[in-house]
Write an enzyme that holds these catalytic residues in place. Structure first.
Site, mmCIF file in Angstrom:
data_model
loop_
_atom_site.group_PDB
_atom_site.id
_atom_site.type_symbol
_atom_site.label_atom_id
_atom_site.label_comp_id
_atom_site.label_asym_id
_atom_site.label_seq_id
_atom_site.Cartn_x
_atom_site.Cartn_y
_atom_site.Cartn_z
ATOM 1 N N CYS A 93 48.891 -4.566 34.328
ATOM 2 C CA CYS A 93 47.658 -4.874 34.317
ATOM 3 C C CYS A 93 47.482 -6.644 34.236
ATOM 4 O O CYS A 93 46.651 -7.247 33.698
ATOM 5 C CB CYS A 93 47.941 -4.906 32.739
ATOM 6 S SG CYS A 93 47.514 -3.078 32.258
ATOM 7 N N HIS A 386 38.746 -2.317 30.827
ATOM 8 C CA HIS A 386 39.218 -2.961 31.414
ATOM 9 C C HIS A 386 40.435 -2.438 33.094
ATOM 10 O O HIS A 386 40.549 -1.579 32.835
ATOM 11 C CB HIS A 386 41.007 -2.911 30.091
ATOM 12 C CG HIS A 386 42.188 -3.712 31.062
ATOM 13 N ND1 HIS A 386 42.500 -4.446 31.503
ATOM 14 C CD2 HIS A 386 43.140 -2.363 30.091
ATOM 15 C CE1 HIS A 386 43.994 -3.693 31.809
ATOM 16 N NE2 HIS A 386 44.173 -3.060 31.573
ATOM 17 N N CYS A 416 48.634 -7.680 28.211
ATOM 18 C CA CYS A 416 49.460 -7.021 27.820
ATOM 19 C C CYS A 416 49.775 -6.050 29.338
ATOM 20 O O CYS A 416 49.300 -6.465 29.727
ATOM 21 C CB CYS A 416 49.956 -6.425 26.653
ATOM 22 S SG CYS A 416 48.867 -5.278 26.568
#
Lengths: 430, 455
Positions: A93, A386, A416
């Site tokens: 990510c 996301h 994160c």
């Protein structure tokens, strides 16, 4: 190299396509389509047709093996000069942030004058992997020199071999999903359901308000008929959020707090950020929204449970703030990506905890408190969605715009990532 | 874009003989402008012995055209320029008119008739005014008689203006060229000596910066393409929801995409800021963005009425106030060589003739024409111009949604027996935005193939 030779890396602007919940608007689009579209929108916004840029860096987390040269192929699909080099990045990510940070560093060092950095991810077009047994047979057939050898290889295929292996979002070393990991951390930090739902609600409200006042007019370019992030629920309320049953940590029973609404949905999308030296921006009559000041990577040992999977930014932030002699109160805006609402809350509690900061971060006292009125003011991952590698570009583009016209004001970023990793960054308005 | 199947058929061998024998409309394939292509593909005959005929003949000789005063009975003619600028009684028309009539059968396909005369409103002498007005009537009627894609238009010179003014040359060249393919039965008035002729007639907008609203599709996208082809840098504006197509057009024309709702209070300021950032100047504004919300007046609701007025006219008034207040919008100030800034607005033949079910749209477009006429004086001080273009039936996504029969009738209801293309509207806009059109301001020019009514 002496510090005098370091020059500013300027954030000129960003572009992304609206983010879409998996298997909705972009169900038939692949990573290359989406990244190309995000790049095309950026090229159109800043008139970069025919420009040869220093480098384009981007990547995807869920990537087909056929997309080995994803970013370069996407660049070739734009009107950018085909002599623009490009490469793929992958850090789960944090992919987008890593791409942006490393391109900023190249500009600071004078290695390149301009760059685009970003990322893309598609859950809808995720690569399907075949079983190891089937793959073995197919490779054997491929090596076969005669038809009979080939038929003999194919004859070994059994029905069980044909089941496709869905791409895992589980951590390979623990077998736990990210949500299950986070549920453990959230429980350990005593994060309540109400806190998480409040954060999720604020994300939807802030994102919807930003759209309404036209904040995203020059940050988002529609794609496949989608004009706004379709995960956004402008009419969300605490009552509605409160009705959902827990999605993760169900073995905690009454203590399970994480729902589909306070966790980010699986999402498709792409983003890109244009960076340049001050001189390059001036020569090309381009805006200078903010400077990319610094960034820090971090990782934690989560495998044996010594630390929560998504807690790496807590450590990276401490190192980054100390290096730059800053505290949280120095920031005008803070962008903390939520894989889950509880991720943000756990990080904030950790930074506010004297004990954590002394024992884990090696500090004399707590790192400080976060002013919630400065946190994710234009919406965040919970509402926007996301698409793993695209999140960094979304945050940097939005934050740079928010800081533009506020010279010297600082913005803090925390993202994160799977594998116990994370990135934090600082940008400065101009 | 919808296909005009009838026109395609009528231009086949079988189609030609069938339509001729049955007395059906015979829409011709129109000659359109391509860079590098000859201005006209044959001799140009200049009629009349006036001051204007001498000046314009000399001008055309300078363009290397085959200019004739007389021509043999068998020769083909590309265009006839008929000068009536010295007539002072209706009786004086006949010599030139009859000579013009004798040449019509010799006109090549997509031939041109261009009349040149003095402004009827410039005189209080009844006989003089009658003679000048008569030219308007004969020009319009000639346009109805033109065949094979031919058009007839007029150039109206103000009383004191020397016919060698740049504006007269600009209008003449536009009407001769394939740029005016779908303009017929119209008049371009030239009132001042303002304007300048370009160094390169294929790049008349070289170095200029233009903004086009509603540029994501249809006529707006065609305008962006033509302005770019003519040398301008283009800022393309459309609502954020149209951003994907806007980016595609921007990338095609190497322009910049500005996602913006033009009804925003600060739309003009945001366009100026974008132009200042990327180009340091703004020379041309094309107000193309517009909407329709058709409904009979008896059924008209507030939302339909207000949205059309807000988008089609109120936004233009507001943006123009911002542009006119800005030093950036002043081409003369940054080396424009007498060029002056340009504004071109999209009107509609609906705003002229009215159209059933379009009270809101027609009101807004008639409003545009009024606004253009009144704003002209405000631009005069900086040698700028503002004009409107009123398209008739144009083949776009919008007209493709019309019922088949209505669309087919609308297509044939003009002297060219076909719908125009978005590029035809764009060419006229590019002309009005050009340095050579500096003498023309406050005008509404129809691009409708001499449509009989508003469409």
């Amino acid at each position: 190299m002496s510090a005098q030779n370091i020059r500013d890396a300027v954030i000129i602007g960003g572009n992304r396509i609206p983010f879409a919940r998996a298997h909705t608007a972009y169900a038939t689009a692949g990573n290359q389509d989406m990244l190309t579209s995000a790049l095309n929108g950026l090229v159109a916004r800043f008139g970069l047709q025919g420009e040869q840029l220093g480098t384009v860096a981007a990547g995807a987390v869920m990537k087909h093996s056929k997309n080995f040269n994803l970013t370069r192929e996407s660049v070739l699909g734009t009107p950018l000069d085909p002599k623009t080099p490009a490469f793929d990045v992958q850090m789960a990510c944090a992919t987008g942030m890593e791409a942006i940070g490393s391109m900023a560093n190249k500009i600071k060092l004078g290695q390149i004058d301009s760059a685009i950095a970003g990322g893309v991810d598609s859950i809808s077009d995720a690569p399907i992997v075949v079983t190891d047994e089937l793959r073995g047979i197919l490779m054997e057939a491929n090596r076969a020199k005669t038809m009979s050898q080939r038929l003999k290889a194919f004859a070994k295929i059994r029905p069980g071999h044909l089941a496709p292996q869905a791409p895992g979002v589980n951590e390979p070393r623990t077998g736990l999903s990210m949500g299950e990991h986070m549920a453990i951390t959230a429980h350990a930090w005593g994060i309540t359901r109400a806190e998480q739902d409040e954060l999720a609600l604020a994300s939807h409200k802030n994102l919807a308000a930003a759209y309404e006042r036209g904040f995203f007019d020059d940050l988002v370019t529609p794609f496949k008929g989608l004009n706004r992030d379709n995960n956004m629920r402008a009419d969300s309320t605490m009552e509605k959020l409160g009705k959902l049953s827990p999605a993760f940590g169900k073995d905690l029973g009454e203590d399970a707090t994480m729902t589909a609404a306070n966790s980010t949905a699986l999402t498709d999308g792409a983003s890109a950020v244009l960076l340049g030296s001050e001189e390059w921006a001036d020569q090309h009559d381009l805006p200078k929204l903010a400077n990319f000041i610094d960034y820090e990577e971090g990782a934690v040992d989560f495998v044996d449970g010594a630390e929560g999977l998504l807690m790496a930014p807590a450590y990276a932030a401490a190192r980054m703030l100390r290096r730059n002699n800053l505290s949280f109160s120095d920031f005008e805006y803070l962008e903390i990506h939520e894989a889950f609402a509880s991720t943000v809350l756990a990080q904030i509690k950790a930074w506010e905890s004297e004990e954590f900061c002394r024992n884990k971060l090696g500090l004399d006292s707590a790192l400080g408190t976060i002013d919630r009125s400065r946190l994710n003011v234009n919406g965040s991952s919970l509402a926007a969605g996301h698409p793993f590698a695209a999140t960094g570009g979304r945050i940097v583009g939005s934050l740079a715009k928010a800081l533009h016209g506020k010279p010297g004001k600082l913005g803090f970023i925390s993202v994160c990532a799977a594998g116990g990793q994370g990135i934090t960054a600082i940008i400065e308005g101009r | 874009m919808p296909r005009d199947i009838y026109t395609e058929f009528a231009n086949t061998g079988l189609g030609r003989s069938l339509t001729k024998n049955l007395g059906l409309p015979q829409p011709a394939k129109l000659r359109r402008h391509r860079p590098g292509r000859a201005l006209v593909e044959g001799p140009v005959v200049v009629l009349g012995s006036s001051e204007a005929s001498a000046a314009l003949a000399e001008r055309m000789l300078g363009w290397d055209l085959d200019v004739r005063r007389h021509i043999g009975p068998k020769e083909k003619v590309a265009a006839v320029v008929a000068c009536f600028d010295s007539v002072s009684t209706p009786a004086q028309l006949s010599a030139v008119v009859l000579e013009l009539g004798s040449l019509l059968r010799q006109l090549m396909p997509s031939g041109r008739v261009i009349t040149v005369f003095r402004d009827p409103a410039g005189t209080e002498d009844p006989a003089v005014r009658a003679a000048r007005s008569a030219v308007q009537g004969l020009t319009r009627s000639t346009a109805h008689e033109m065949r094979a894609g031919g058009t007839a238009n007029g150039i109206v010179l103000s009383d004191s203006l020397d016919a060698s003014a740049p504006g007269a040359a600009g209008a003449l060249r536009f009407l001769l060229s394939g740029r005016s393919a779908f303009v017929s039965g119209q008049f371009i008035s030239v009132d001042t000596v303002n304007g300048a002729l370009p160094n390169d007639w294929d790049l008349p907008l070289d170095g200029q910066v233009a903004v086009v609203t509603g540029a994501a599709r249809g006529i707006g996208a065609a305008i962006a393409r033509v302005l770019r082809r003519d040398g301008a840098s283009v800022i393309l504006v459309d609502i954020p929801a149209a951003g994907e197509q806007l980016a595609a057009v921007a990338n095609e024309v190497s322009g910049t995409a500005l996602q913006l709702d033009i009804t925003a209070q600060d739309a003009g300021e945001r366009i100026l800021a974008h132009a200042a950032q990327h180009h340091g100047r703004l020379d041309i504004v094309v107000h193309n963005a517009g909407i329709t919300r058709d409904k009979l007046l008896a059924n008209m609701d507030e939302a339909r009425w207000n949205s059309v007025i807000a988008v089609n006219i109120e936004s233009q008034l507001r943006m123009n106030r911002a542009f006119l207040a800005s030093a950036l919008f002043n081409a003369d100030a940054h080396g424009g060589a007498g060029m002056g800034p340009r504004i071109v607005s999209l009107a509609s033949t609906s705003g002229i003739a009215g159209n059933r079910g379009q009270t809101n749209y027609a009101a807004s477009k008639a409003g545009v024409m009024g606004m253009v006429a009144a704003t002209s004086a405000q631009l005069a001080s900086r040698h700028g111009t503002i004009n409107a273009v009123a398209p008739g039936f144009i083949e776009t996504e919008m007209t493709a949604r019309m019922p088949l029969a209505t669309r087919e009738v609308a297509r044939r209801l003009n002297s060219l027996n076909q719908g125009g293309l978005p590029v035809d509207v764009a060419e006229t806009i590019a002309f009005l935005a050009s340095p050579q059109a500096g003498g023309t301001s406050g005008l509404t020019l129809r691009v409708c193939g001499q449509n009989l009514v508003g469409a």
